[in-house]
Every structure is written in C-alpha cells, then in structure tokens.
Design an enzyme around this catalytic site. Structure first.
Site, PDB file in Angstrom:
ATOM      1  N   ASP A 108     -48.951 -69.525  31.350  1.00 47.49           N
ATOM      2  CA  ASP A 108     -47.535 -69.424  30.989  1.00 47.49           C
ATOM      3  C   ASP A 108     -47.350 -69.536  29.477  1.00 47.49           C
ATOM      4  OD1 ASP A 108     -47.058 -69.262  33.600  1.00 47.49           O
ATOM      5  OD2 ASP A 108     -45.882 -71.119  33.781  1.00 47.49           O
ATOM      6  N   ASP A 168     -45.618 -66.850  27.153  1.00 46.82           N
ATOM      7  CA  ASP A 168     -44.456 -67.157  26.308  1.00 46.82           C
ATOM      8  C   ASP A 168     -44.729 -66.813  24.847  1.00 46.82           C
ATOM      9  OD1 ASP A 168     -43.124 -68.009  28.494  1.00 46.82           O
ATOM     10  OD2 ASP A 168     -43.380 -70.150  28.130  1.00 46.82           O
ATOM     11  N   SER A 186     -32.158 -64.262  34.897  1.00 44.40           N
ATOM     12  CA  SER A 186     -33.204 -65.265  34.703  1.00 44.40           C
ATOM     13  C   SER A 186     -32.604 -66.474  33.973  1.00 44.40           C
ATOM     14  CB  SER A 186     -34.320 -64.620  33.907  1.00 44.40           C
ATOM     15  OG  SER A 186     -35.435 -65.435  33.928  1.00 44.40           O
ATOM     16  N   LEU A 187     -33.443 -67.325  33.425  1.00 45.96           N
ATOM     17  CA  LEU A 187     -32.932 -68.516  32.720  1.00 45.96           C
ATOM     18  C   LEU A 187     -33.455 -68.558  31.292  1.00 45.96           C
ATOM     19  CD1 LEU A 187     -33.518 -71.189  35.508  1.00 45.96           C
ATOM     20  CD2 LEU A 187     -31.280 -70.594  34.544  1.00 45.96           C
ATOM     21  N   GLU A 227     -31.264 -79.747  38.405  1.00 45.91           N
ATOM     22  CA  GLU A 227     -31.971 -79.378  39.640  1.00 45.91           C
ATOM     23  C   GLU A 227     -33.430 -79.130  39.308  1.00 45.91           C
ATOM     24  OE1 GLU A 227     -30.244 -75.694  40.868  1.00 45.91           O
ATOM     25  OE2 GLU A 227     -28.227 -76.529  40.928  1.00 45.91           O
ATOM     26  N   LYS A 263     -36.700 -77.061  39.021  1.00 45.35           N
ATOM     27  CA  LYS A 263     -36.931 -75.613  38.938  1.00 45.35           C
ATOM     28  C   LYS A 263     -38.122 -75.319  39.852  1.00 45.35           C
ATOM     29  CE  LYS A 263     -37.732 -72.026  35.410  1.00 45.35           C
ATOM     30  NZ  LYS A 263     -38.411 -71.150  36.269  1.00 45.35           N
ATOM     31  N   ASP A 265     -41.040 -73.580  41.675  1.00 50.69           N
ATOM     32  CA  ASP A 265     -41.981 -72.544  41.247  1.00 50.69           C
ATOM     33  C   ASP A 265     -42.379 -71.719  42.466  1.00 50.69           C
ATOM     34  OD1 ASP A 265     -43.541 -71.138  39.570  1.00 50.69           O
ATOM     35  OD2 ASP A 265     -45.094 -72.663  39.328  1.00 50.69           O
ATOM     36  N   GLU A 320     -35.358 -69.939  46.402  1.00 49.56           N
ATOM     37  CA  GLU A 320     -36.759 -69.761  46.050  1.00 49.56           C
ATOM     38  C   GLU A 320     -37.610 -70.025  47.291  1.00 49.56           C
ATOM     39  OE1 GLU A 320     -36.520 -69.053  42.852  1.00 49.56           O
ATOM     40  OE2 GLU A 320     -38.564 -69.130  42.092  1.00 49.56           O
ATOM     41  N   TYR A 345     -30.166 -72.624  45.620  1.00 52.63           N
ATOM     42  CA  TYR A 345     -29.646 -73.322  44.448  1.00 52.63           C
ATOM     43  C   TYR A 345     -28.424 -72.710  43.785  1.00 52.63           C
ATOM     44  CZ  TYR A 345     -33.089 -70.003  42.571  1.00 52.63           C
ATOM     45  OH  TYR A 345     -33.842 -68.897  42.316  1.00 52.63           O
ATOM     46  N   LYS A 380     -38.638 -76.625  30.483  1.00 51.11           N
ATOM     47  CA  LYS A 380     -39.957 -76.364  31.079  1.00 51.11           C
ATOM     48  C   LYS A 380     -40.908 -77.519  30.788  1.00 51.11           C
ATOM     49  CE  LYS A 380     -41.479 -72.396  31.894  1.00 51.11           C
ATOM     50  NZ  LYS A 380     -41.903 -71.647  33.075  1.00 51.11           N
ATOM     51  N   CYS A 425     -76.476 -58.710  32.417  1.00 52.55           N
ATOM     52  CA  CYS A 425     -76.572 -60.036  33.039  1.00 52.55           C
ATOM     53  C   CYS A 425     -77.501 -60.904  32.198  1.00 52.55           C
ATOM     54  CB  CYS A 425     -77.104 -59.884  34.459  1.00 52.55           C
ATOM     55  SG  CYS A 425     -77.538 -61.457  35.198  1.00 52.55           S
ATOM     56  N   CYS A 442     -80.883 -61.365  34.578  1.00 51.33           N
ATOM     57  CA  CYS A 442     -81.752 -60.289  35.089  1.00 51.33           C
ATOM     58  C   CYS A 442     -81.599 -59.009  34.273  1.00 51.33           C
ATOM     59  CB  CYS A 442     -81.475 -60.014  36.561  1.00 51.33           C
ATOM     60  SG  CYS A 442     -79.938 -59.128  36.834  1.00 51.33           S
ATOM     61  N   CYS A 451     -72.611 -59.085  38.364  1.00 49.49           N
ATOM     62  CA  CYS A 451     -73.998 -58.653  38.376  1.00 49.49           C
ATOM     63  C   CYS A 451     -74.243 -58.216  39.813  1.00 49.49           C
ATOM     64  CB  CYS A 451     -74.929 -59.814  37.990  1.00 49.49           C
ATOM     65  SG  CYS A 451     -76.645 -59.434  38.370  1.00 49.49           S
ATOM     66  N   CYS A 489     -81.124 -60.841  41.518  1.00 50.80           N
ATOM     67  CA  CYS A 489     -80.975 -61.532  40.236  1.00 50.80           C
ATOM     68  C   CYS A 489     -81.352 -62.998  40.425  1.00 50.80           C
ATOM     69  CB  CYS A 489     -79.525 -61.413  39.764  1.00 50.80           C
ATOM     70  SG  CYS A 489     -79.139 -62.528  38.402  1.00 50.80           S
TER      71      CYS A 489
HETATM   72  S1  IVH Z   1     -30.634 -70.696  38.570  1.00 49.49           S
HETATM   73  C1  IVH Z   1     -28.132 -67.263  37.132  1.00 49.49           C
HETATM   74  N1  IVH Z   1     -31.850 -72.728  39.655  1.00 49.49           N
HETATM   75  O1  IVH Z   1     -36.360 -69.695  37.980  1.00 49.49           O
HETATM   76  C2  IVH Z   1     -28.841 -68.435  37.681  1.00 49.49           C
HETATM   77  N2  IVH Z   1     -33.140 -70.799  39.142  1.00 49.49           N
HETATM   78  O2  IVH Z   1     -37.264 -68.697  35.374  1.00 49.49           O
HETATM   79  C3  IVH Z   1     -30.274 -68.368  37.407  1.00 49.49           C
HETATM   80  N3  IVH Z   1     -35.498 -70.972  39.785  1.00 49.49           N
HETATM   81  O3  IVH Z   1     -35.031 -66.463  38.280  1.00 49.49           O
HETATM   82  C4  IVH Z   1     -31.102 -69.048  38.381  1.00 49.49           C
HETATM   83  N4  IVH Z   1     -35.384 -73.007  40.628  1.00 49.49           N
HETATM   84  O4  IVH Z   1     -35.969 -67.600  40.411  1.00 49.49           O
HETATM   85  C5  IVH Z   1     -31.982 -71.484  39.179  1.00 49.49           C
HETATM   86  N5  IVH Z   1     -32.785 -74.603  40.648  1.00 49.49           N
HETATM   87  C6  IVH Z   1     -32.917 -73.363  40.177  1.00 49.49           C
HETATM   88  C7  IVH Z   1     -34.141 -72.689  40.182  1.00 49.49           C
HETATM   89  C8  IVH Z   1     -34.225 -71.399  39.647  1.00 49.49           C
HETATM   90  C9  IVH Z   1     -36.167 -71.975  40.391  1.00 49.49           C
HETATM   91  C10 IVH Z   1     -36.086 -69.680  39.361  1.00 49.49           C
HETATM   92  C11 IVH Z   1     -35.220 -68.475  39.592  1.00 49.49           C
HETATM   93  C12 IVH Z   1     -35.034 -67.861  38.237  1.00 49.49           C
HETATM   94  C13 IVH Z   1     -36.239 -68.388  37.513  1.00 49.49           C
HETATM   95  C14 IVH Z   1     -36.070 -68.338  36.009  1.00 49.49           C
END
Ligand code: IVH
Length: 667
Positions: free
Chosen positions: A31, A35, A79-80, A104, A106, A108, A161, A209, A308, A398, A401, A414, A419
């Site tokens: 990750d 990033d 996304s976030l 909340e 997040k 995975d 999720e 969520y 994160k 290798c 061998c 290989c 070997c």
């Molecule tokens: S809120 C518009 N809440 O994380 C609202 N997302 O990296 C956006 N995710 O695409 C989403 N836990 O798939 C929200 N408690 C949570 C979450 C959550 C996991 C995921 C979600 C989002 C991704 C972004």
C-alpha cells in the site's frame, strides 16, 4: 523524460496495479509503495497544472470484470481521502468546522452497494468504477446476514464491505491451495466466483456503513446507522462511535470530541485481536446538512476522511540479496538485512517477492531501507531511504543448476526437476512432514554432499555400512536413522501424501479427498487417468483449479514412479477401511452452531443438536464471534439479533433439512 511523459508512465503503472489489486486480487506492491506512485502523480499534477485523461487522482479505480453484467449505479460510489496522522484529522475537523462526527473502522474488504426497492433487496453491485458496477446480486444474496425483505418499505442504497473472518480465511484458503495472500483478496476473489453455489460454500460476511435514501430525512449519520442496526443489518457495532459534545447515541458508544486521539489509540491496539481486518478509521461528518454544504470531489466526499494505520517500522541496511529456489522451482529473492528490532522482535530478512517488486522499490545491496512489519506480522521493505547499490537484477539462470529461468505470472521458475536445489528442498520437505527422526536439514545436506542420496527414494536404500564411516554419523545416530526409516512406512496415508509435496495439494485438500473416498493413490490415479476434474470439483472446498492440479499430478510419470516405489516398499498408500465410513459423514466438522427458536421437524429441538453433533459439529448456547452458524427456527430469540449484528451466517430449518438430507442421499 519530460514531466508529461513521467505522468503518463505513472498513470499506466497505477492502472496496472489497480488491475492487480481490484480485479485479480493479487497485488504485487505494498500500500505504501502504491500511495507513493499516486502522491508522485499528484505532485506533478500540482506542479504542471495539467491533469491527463484517465488520471487516477480524479476517479475511483475500477474493479469491473467481464464475467458479470454491468449496471449503472444510482448513487456516485466514491472513495475516501486519506490522512496518516492525528494532526491531519484535527486540521480537517477544524477547517471544515465539524462539531460532531462518527468514527467507524475502515473494513479491508470488497466494496459493494445494495439496492432496496419497497424494502426488498432488488440488486447488488460491485463498486466498479464508481459509476458502473458488476451485477453480483445472486452471489451477494448467499451472505445470510443480509436482510432480503425489510418491514419498512423503503427505497434506498446501502454501501458495505464484504469480508471473511481471519480464522475462516486460514481454513478456506488452505482448502483452495492457499491462492490468496490475505483475507481481503480472498473475499474479493470469492464474491466474484461465477457460480453462486460456490460462493455459498464460503462463509463470507458483510458490514454496512452508509445509507442513501430520499424516503426518510435523517438529520445525522448516526441516525441512519441506528436505522440500519434496527433493521438487522450487520455493522461493526462495538467499534463505531459518535463524537459529540451535545448528543449521545442509542446503539453506539458516545465520546466527547476531544477524545478522538484516545479512541484511535485504543482501536489501533485492539486491531490485531479483531476477527476482521481493518486498515484504518473513517471519520464522517455527523450533520447531514453540513455534509451537503461540504460537498464532493470526483474522487471523494469532502465530509469524510480515512485515517490509515501505519505499520511499525525501523531502519536497516541491505547486506545481501539471495536468490532462493523452492521445491516447486519458484525463485524468491530475499533481502538479508542488518538485524533490527521492530515492535519487540528481531528482523534480519525480508522477502522481495519478484523482479517487479524489486524494480518498484529500486532496491540494491548496500541500500539503507525502511522495514515494516505488515499487519504487525510479516517483515517487508517499504522503501529505499539512501541508495548505494545498483538495482538488483535476478540472474537469468538458476543459481544452482544454471538452467534458464522461465517466467510464469509475476514469478520466475527453474523448470528443471533435477535441479539440486529443488531436490534438496523437496527432501527437506519430505523428512519434515513425515517427522523422520534423526534426519534433519543438516543430515540431508551431508547425505547429499557425500552422494549417499540423490532423491527421496534413496533415503530408503541407504547403505548403512557406508554412512557409518562418515563424520558425525556415530553408531547411535545411525541406529536412530535406521529405525525411523523403517517406521516411516507405518505413517498414515495422509502424511505420506502431503510429504510428496504436490503443488496446491496441502493437508486440507488431502483431508477433503479422503473424506470423499478418494482415499488411496490407486483411486486418485484412476480418476486422473479418466481426467475427471468435474468429479473432483464437486467436492465442497475443491475448486476447478485444484481439481486440475490433482489430475495433472496423478498423470505425472515422476510422481507415478515415486508412488510405485512406495507401494513396493510397503508404505501406507491408502486409508485403512475402518476410518472411512465415520470420517466421510463429518460434514459439520470444525463448525460451531447455536440454535434458536422452535422447529417443525425437530421436537424437542435437542434432536437438531444431536444431528449436528453426529455430523461432527459442536453446539453451544450463546452466539459469539466463534459461532459458525445460527440455526433459526420459529420465533427466534435475541440470539438472532446478536448473530445478525456480528455477521454470523443464519440457516433456516428448510435449508438445514436440505443439507442433511443431501448428505444422506449421497451415502
Ligand atoms: S465510506 C462516500 N466507510 O474504503 C463514502 N468506506 O478506501 C465513502 N470502506 O471505497 C465510503 N470501510 O469501500 C466508508 N466505514 C467505512 C468503510 C469504507 C471500508 C472502504 C470503501 C471505500 C474505501 C476507500
């Protein structure tokens, strides 16, 4: 290369890694490395003021595959934005004048949207590219904790999720030949299996969520979450909290706004003990009017931010990079680093996976590097801090061998079965799995060096008069080796099968084969001769890929030759009759059940308990995270509510009857 070209290259790279992560579920970079690419692109976009078409900074990466129909989302599935420390969160709260918010976990997992019309789950889509998703309705409906019909005739979209518990991941991943690196990849791969019957066999779970509706005017986000809990949607309830100096919540913990740092610290510590993987904490503005005022970018809402987690890290130096050859011929580069401590334990090596990974890191011998422990467990090199050596290139041949290495997916192999490294590794594996006393790695190496053995078979025709004369082989040791070699022949069939070390056939697959009456090499050779992969993939827990591997293995002349040798030497090449009948019936082995309500066919309900136990399951009184299934009868009690909240799978009486009668039919 000019800046525009560099941006183009970064976009291509990011798109490639998005595809590996979101579609194939097989990421090759961490990750942090991902990033880094995105941040580099963001910087260049800022500098040049140019945003090229398709830039990932402007849109949500796509998880669309062409295995499912494509359907347009009714809501923008965004996304976030990310933050990596508490100061950034505080800055975000202050600059947006956010007075109350919800935190909340997040999750995975794999992002989905559930669409309800008049209170009925009409369809469910993957996130897709944020505008169009794949129609996964039938697969998602196999997740039993999702309510399909609600009392409230509401029209709404809910984001959630899909994930798998850590314990279930270990169990089911092994059954599939350990093809997924972590629970997220497993969940994402499983929910997109082609047949819903296959998906139903996997204990997938969901947490929801976010709710979108015009039917109810929620004033705050916490109210909408409370609505979800009251309508029996599973949420990570014990780890969601309202932060407000004025209000408290009915179902969730409430804190004062200045307690956020403490909350994050607590969750970070608790993280490892949770059954579900989380990669951060999401903060969301509680006041819905304020949310709308704050608005959106094309990538994320401005009213939410994800904090994160960072993995613990330390700095070290690359002393050497070794190229290892595994039993299957897979080449794995390994960085040997100056020993350092990371969260309490010493780290002195870290895998570099493959050339792609090395190129991405631009790592070489002598470099100073940042080392992390991912998920606080596996050491990984995250980045080069100071460059000394040239970027390491895995040799074309290798190291043992010298045969030319061949690329298969992201890895080099290989392919020479003779070997010395591959033979050595397979002998190590064999003696380790069969626990042959007196023959450890060192002994195997000595026997190989002195040409006493050159393969597994030779272990059983050792000339003891010769080894007596070798250094380190005293009479006592020779006697131990002699005895244990004789004893190996008595070791159970499953152990011998595992020790041969066939790719993708681990102990769980072997157990399933035996339980389903493929309990001798002869029977497996027979089915392989007729190439009946469909027969094998009918077994719950054995997918088509594993089935193919089994058929290939039992058609392989070298494996057949080894099996013939074991037969002649009097090894256990099949399961003894008596264990066959009882084990094939244990369909509920390793499952924990709780029963609630009353049943038409099981009166008193103890009768259902007896059946579960007869089929190998355990029945307990209360629902916990260890529960596998909740058997739900008429008028269920509070156990149902608890099970739904924590995402336990529920089984109706009808479904239970089907499972147990199917079992009886097949016997
Ligand atoms: S809120 C518009 N809440 O994380 C609202 N997302 O990296 C956006 N995710 O695409 C989403 N836990 O798939 C929200 N408690 C949570 C979450 C959550 C996991 C995921 C979600 C989002 C991704 C972004």
């Amino acid at each position: 290369m000019d800046k525009k070209e560099k941006m183009q290259e970064l976009i291509k790279k990011i798109q490639y890694h998005d595809y590996l992560y979101y579609v194939l579920n097989k990421p090759e970079i961490s990750d942090i490395q991902y990033d880094k690419l995105v941040n580099e692109l963001k910087e260049l976009e800022k500098e040049t003021g140019i945003i090229l078409a398709g830039s990932p900074t402007q849109r949500v990466p796509s998880d669309i595959t062409n295995n499912f129909a494509e359907v347009e989302h009714k809501i923008p599935v965004l996304s976030l934005d990310k933050a990596y420390n508490i100061d950034e969160l505080i800055k975000w709260l202050n600059s947006n004048k956010i007075e109350d918010f919800v935190a909340e976990p997040k999750i995975d997992g794999f992002s989905v949207v559930l669409y309800y019309t008049n209170g009925i789950l009409e369809y469910a889509l993957s996130r897709g590219d944020g505008k169009i998703g794949n129609d996964l309705t039938n697969n998602i409906k196999t997740i039993r904790s999702i309510p399909v019909v609600l009392e409230n005739k509401i029209n709404m979209a809910i984001r959630g999720e899909v994930f798998i518990n850590r314990d279930d991941f270990i169990k089911y991943n092994e059954k599939m030949g350990n093809i997924y690196a972590n629970p997220r990849n497993f969940a994402a791969g499983s929910i997109r299996r082609i047949s819903p019957e296959d998906v139903a066999k996997i204990p997938l779970r969901i947490f929801v969520y976010d709710l979108y509706t015009t039917d109810i005017k929620f004033k705050t986000h916490i109210e909408s979450l409370e609505f979800l809990v009251e309508n029996r949607f599973p949420t990570p309830i014990e780890n969601i909290a309202l932060f407000s100096d004025k209000e408290t919540s009915k179902h969730f913990q409430s804190y004062k706004v200045d307690q956020i740092a403490e909350f994050i610290k607590n969750i970070t510590e608790k993280r490892k003990k949770l059954q579900y993987d989380i990669d951060g904490i999401v903060l969301k503005t509680n006041n819905i009017d304020l949310r709308e005022k704050l608005g959106y970018t094309s990538h994320h809402p401005k009213w939410a931010i994800a904090y994160k987690f960072e993995s613990p890290t330390n700095i070290s130096e690359v002393l050497d990079i070794k190229v290892q050859v595994g039993r299957t011929g897979k080449i794995t580069p390994l960085a040997i680093i100056r020993p350092i401590k990371i969260s309490g334990s010493t780290v002195q090596k870290a895998t570099l996976h493959n050339q792609e990974y090395i190129d991405e890191l631009e790592i070489g011998i002598g470099d100073t590097v940042l080392v992390s422990k991912r998920g606080d467990i596996i050491p990984a090199i995250e980045k080069v801090i100071e460059k000394k050596g040239e970027v390491f290139k895995i040799p074309e041949k290798c190291p043992e061998c010298y045969s030319k290495l061949e690329k298969d997916g992201a890895h080099l192999f290989c392919k020479n079965r003779h070997c010395p490294a591959r033979i050595r590794e397979s002998i190590f594996f064999f003696v380790d799995k069969l626990e042959i006393n007196g023959i450890g790695k060192n002994t195997v190496e000595k026997l190989l060096e002195n040409k006493i053995i050159k393969n597994i078979k030779d272990l059983f025709i050792i000339d003891f008069d010769i080894i007596k004369n070798l250094e380190g082989f005293a009479d006592k040791k020779v006697k131990i080796i002699k005895d244990s070699i004789e004893n190996v022949k008595k070791k159970e069939f499953a152990k011998l099968f595992e020790a041969i070390g066939i790719e993708s056939i681990g102990p769980n697959v072997i157990k399933l084969l035996i339980e389903n009456r493929y309990d001798s090499f002869d029977k497996l050779i027979e089915i392989a001769k007729n190439k009946k992969t469909e027969e094998l993939s009918k077994i719950e827990g054995i997918g088509p890929i594993t089935a193919l591997k089994i058929v290939e293995a039992f058609n392989d002349p070298e494996i057949l030759d080894l099996i013939q040798f074991f037969k002649e030497k009097g090894f256990q090449v099949g399961v003894e009759k008596k264990t066959e009948e009882s084990s094939s019936n244990k369909i509920f082995e390793n499952t924990v059940w709780v029963i609630t309500g009353s049943f038409d066919n099981f009166k008193p309900r103890e009768k259902a308990k007896e059946i579960i136990e007869k089929l190998g399951g355990k029945v307990t009184d209360s629902v916990s995270k260890n529960t596998t299934y909740l058997l739900v009868g008429k008028e269920p009690g509070s156990k149902l509510e608890k099970a739904l909240k924590i995402g336990i799978r529920t089984i109706s009486e009808e479904e239970f009857l089907k499972i147990i009668t199917n079992k009886q039919d097949s016997n």
